[in-house]
Design a protein around this motif. Structure first.
Motif: not given
Length: 128
Positions: A48-52, A113-123
């Protein structure tokens, strides 16, 4: 008249392209069914990356492998709670200290993700 010698010609007939369909079954492919590629280039999303950013961004989901536009959800974070506590200490204890929970620019953002609903980024608003 003899045919010209071609060094690339091996004496066999030219190969034909196989008919469309599922290989090996001989049945046509189902309409509207597309393959899903799950391999993500290395280093693109290590976990899970940190997106700014707090706006939806185009990405490749590391879980389902689809190209998506992330869905953003605002959640109270450290900045929200610090502002709430600070307002409460300075006399805004009649409910005004809850104002930071209504302002999106003070909350953290979860990209999913709108398809699988997993958390991808956390800002995180406060990058601690």
């Amino acid at each position: 008249m003899a045919p010209k010698e071609n060094p690339d010609y091996d004496g066999q007939r030219p190969r034909e392209t196989p008919p469309p369909g599922n290989p090996g079954t001989g049945r046509p492919a189902s309409p509207g069914v597309y393959p899903v590629y799950t391999q993500v280039p290395p280093g693109l999303f290590p976990g899970i990356a940190h997106m700014a950013t707090s706006i939806p961004v185009p990405a490749v989901c590391p879980y389902c492998g689809n190209r998506i536009m992330t869905v953003t959800t605002f959640t109270p974070g450290l900045l929200t709670w610090l502002l709430c506590s600070g307002l409460f200490v300075f006399g805004c204890f009649l409910g005004c200290c809850l104002i930071p929970f209504c302002i999106r620019s003070t909350m953290d953002v979860v990209h999913s993700c709108p398809l699988c609903h997993h958390q991808i980024f956390y800002f995180h608003r406060l990058g601690l």
